[in-house]
Scaffold this motif. Structure first.
Motif, mmCIF file in Angstrom:
data_model
loop_
_atom_site.group_PDB
_atom_site.id
_atom_site.type_symbol
_atom_site.label_atom_id
_atom_site.label_comp_id
_atom_site.label_asym_id
_atom_site.label_seq_id
_atom_site.Cartn_x
_atom_site.Cartn_y
_atom_site.Cartn_z
ATOM 1 N N ILE A 61 21.726 -1.227 -42.482
ATOM 2 C CA ILE A 61 21.696 0.165 -42.025
ATOM 3 C C ILE A 61 20.963 1.067 -43.013
ATOM 4 C CG2 ILE A 61 23.127 2.148 -41.387
ATOM 5 C CD1 ILE A 61 25.290 0.088 -40.545
ATOM 6 N N ASP A 62 20.005 1.840 -42.475
ATOM 7 C CA ASP A 62 19.186 2.740 -43.297
ATOM 8 C C ASP A 62 19.744 4.159 -43.381
ATOM 9 O OD1 ASP A 62 16.687 1.140 -44.057
ATOM 10 O OD2 ASP A 62 16.787 0.784 -41.897
ATOM 11 N N GLY A 63 20.610 4.535 -42.469
ATOM 12 C CA GLY A 63 21.160 5.885 -42.483
ATOM 13 C C GLY A 63 22.133 6.075 -41.343
ATOM 14 N N TYR A 64 22.860 7.185 -41.404
ATOM 15 C CA TYR A 64 23.935 7.434 -40.446
ATOM 16 C C TYR A 64 23.837 8.823 -39.837
ATOM 17 C CZ TYR A 64 26.438 3.354 -42.369
ATOM 18 O OH TYR A 64 26.796 2.100 -42.765
ATOM 19 N N VAL A 65 23.892 8.887 -38.509
ATOM 20 C CA VAL A 65 24.135 10.116 -37.756
ATOM 21 C C VAL A 65 25.583 9.997 -37.305
ATOM 22 C CG1 VAL A 65 23.572 11.428 -35.675
ATOM 23 C CG2 VAL A 65 21.743 10.327 -36.997
ATOM 24 N N THR A 66 26.489 10.790 -37.884
ATOM 25 C CA THR A 66 27.909 10.672 -37.574
ATOM 26 C C THR A 66 28.445 11.974 -36.969
ATOM 27 O OG1 THR A 66 28.787 11.440 -39.714
ATOM 28 C CG2 THR A 66 28.133 9.133 -39.563
ATOM 29 N N ILE A 67 29.668 11.911 -36.483
ATOM 30 C CA ILE A 67 30.345 13.084 -35.905
ATOM 31 C C ILE A 67 29.428 13.750 -34.880
ATOM 32 C CG2 ILE A 67 31.807 15.068 -36.426
ATOM 33 C CD1 ILE A 67 31.844 14.253 -39.338
ATOM 34 N N ASN A 68 28.794 12.903 -34.053
ATOM 35 C CA ASN A 68 27.898 13.393 -32.997
ATOM 36 C C ASN A 68 26.788 14.300 -33.521
ATOM 37 O OD1 ASN A 68 28.987 12.217 -30.502
ATOM 38 N ND2 ASN A 68 30.842 13.349 -31.042
ATOM 39 N N GLY A 69 26.255 13.959 -34.684
ATOM 40 C CA GLY A 69 25.139 14.713 -35.235
ATOM 41 C C GLY A 69 25.520 15.839 -36.162
ATOM 42 N N ALA A 70 26.826 16.105 -36.303
ATOM 43 C CA ALA A 70 27.249 17.192 -37.187
ATOM 44 C C ALA A 70 27.085 16.826 -38.654
ATOM 45 C CB ALA A 70 28.703 17.572 -36.904
ATOM 46 N N LEU A 71 27.166 15.536 -38.973
ATOM 47 C CA LEU A 71 26.996 15.087 -40.355
ATOM 48 C C LEU A 71 26.077 13.869 -40.375
ATOM 49 C CD1 LEU A 71 27.809 15.322 -43.356
ATOM 50 C CD2 LEU A 71 29.672 13.722 -42.879
ATOM 51 N N CYS A 72 24.924 14.034 -41.001
ATOM 52 C CA CYS A 72 23.940 12.957 -41.102
ATOM 53 C C CYS A 72 23.666 12.696 -42.579
ATOM 54 C CB CYS A 72 22.632 13.335 -40.411
ATOM 55 S SG CYS A 72 22.830 13.891 -38.696
ATOM 56 N N PHE A 73 23.570 11.434 -42.949
ATOM 57 C CA PHE A 73 23.341 11.128 -44.353
ATOM 58 C C PHE A 73 22.623 9.800 -44.536
ATOM 59 C CE2 PHE A 73 27.623 9.789 -43.172
ATOM 60 C CZ PHE A 73 27.701 8.479 -43.620
ATOM 61 N N VAL A 74 21.949 9.708 -45.682
ATOM 62 C CA VAL A 74 21.308 8.472 -46.130
ATOM 63 C C VAL A 74 21.865 8.185 -47.514
ATOM 64 C CG1 VAL A 74 19.150 7.340 -46.766
ATOM 65 C CG2 VAL A 74 19.208 8.906 -44.803
#
Length: 261
Positions: A61-74
């Protein structure tokens, strides 16, 4: 061919609702896609606390779009954080207490749960096999943080009434028993675009996979939107391609169809 950034929903897309595991064919498909130079991203409604079912593919996994886009991080770097107006969050908390429905409150660091009827426990722990719910914090602690998502357990009829009272929010339902409420502009589609801007990716070379109502924005936004065979009919209508179900090698079949593997 051009290299793609691949965005995957978790529940019902990567992970089977039947086995609560990632099918072997999906693990193989993502491993091959990564080896072929494509990037792999998660795009989920889950907050990081309960993303506990991706062990077989975490290294890909290269990165995460979480909480339906409210929190995104690498890694440890935050790409995007979009909070709900605190007054509107308080409105829903008060309503949940008054009417007695279950509510998950997702803060920037912690999660709180109101569960007067046991609905949250039944659906999340028993039906979805969610772990780490024992790590939730008191509501009073979480409400001191920026609130990123509210997950109320009520039906679609009451959802329409409640959303009219919190106009700064949007709703994405992927389960009949509850919906995910985030700030307007916080959806998986915006998460995909935020990740693309941050990493210098061409949005036209993004591909998104989903099955639920909270995947609609992502399916519309991505260069190629793929609906799982087990997806809602409303999502299939928005997709560029409909593959087989999560339990019938849907990810592998779609990636083969588009020449990713």
């Amino acid at each position: 061919m051009s290299k793609y950034a691949l965005f995957f929903d978790i529940d019902g897309t990567l992970v089977s609702f039947k086995t609560h595991e990632i099918p072997p064919s999906t693990i193989l498909a993502l491993t091959q896609a990564k080896a072929n130079g494509h990037r792999v991203f998660i795009a989920t409604g889950r907050p990081p606390l309960i993303i506990t079912n991706l062990g077989a593919i975490e290294h890909l996994i290269d990165g995460y779009v979480t909480i339906n886009g409210a929190l995104c991080f690498v890694g440890s770097e935050t790409v995007r954080c979009r909070e709900i107006n605190h007054g509107e969050a308080e409105t829903m908390v008060a309503d949940a207490r008054q009417r007695g429905y279950g509510l998950i409150v997702v803060g920037e660091q912690d999660v709180a749960v109101l569960d007067p009827k046991g609905d949250v426990d039944k659906v999340f722990r028993q039906d979805l096999a969610v772990k780490n719910l024992e790590q939730v914090k008191p509501l009073e602690v979480v409400m001191q943080q920026r609130i990123l998502q509210l997950t109320p357990f009520f039906d679609e009829d009451y959802e329409r009434q409640m959303m009219a009272r919190i106009p700064g929010c949007t709703s994405g339902r992927w389960h009949p028993d509850f919906t995910d409420v985030t700030a307007k502009g916080a959806d998986k589609g915006e998460g995909v675009l935020a990740m693309a801007r941050h990493l210098g990716l061409d949005p036209h070379h993004t591909m998104a996979f989903g099955d639920g109502g909270n995947d609609v924005a992502m399916i519309r936004t991505a260069g190629i939107g793929v609906a799982m065979g087990n997806a809602l009919d409303s999502l299939k209508q928005q997709a560029d391609y409909v593959t087989t179900s999560v339990d019938d090698d849907g990810i592998m079949n779609a990636l083969r169809h588009f020449g990713i593997v």
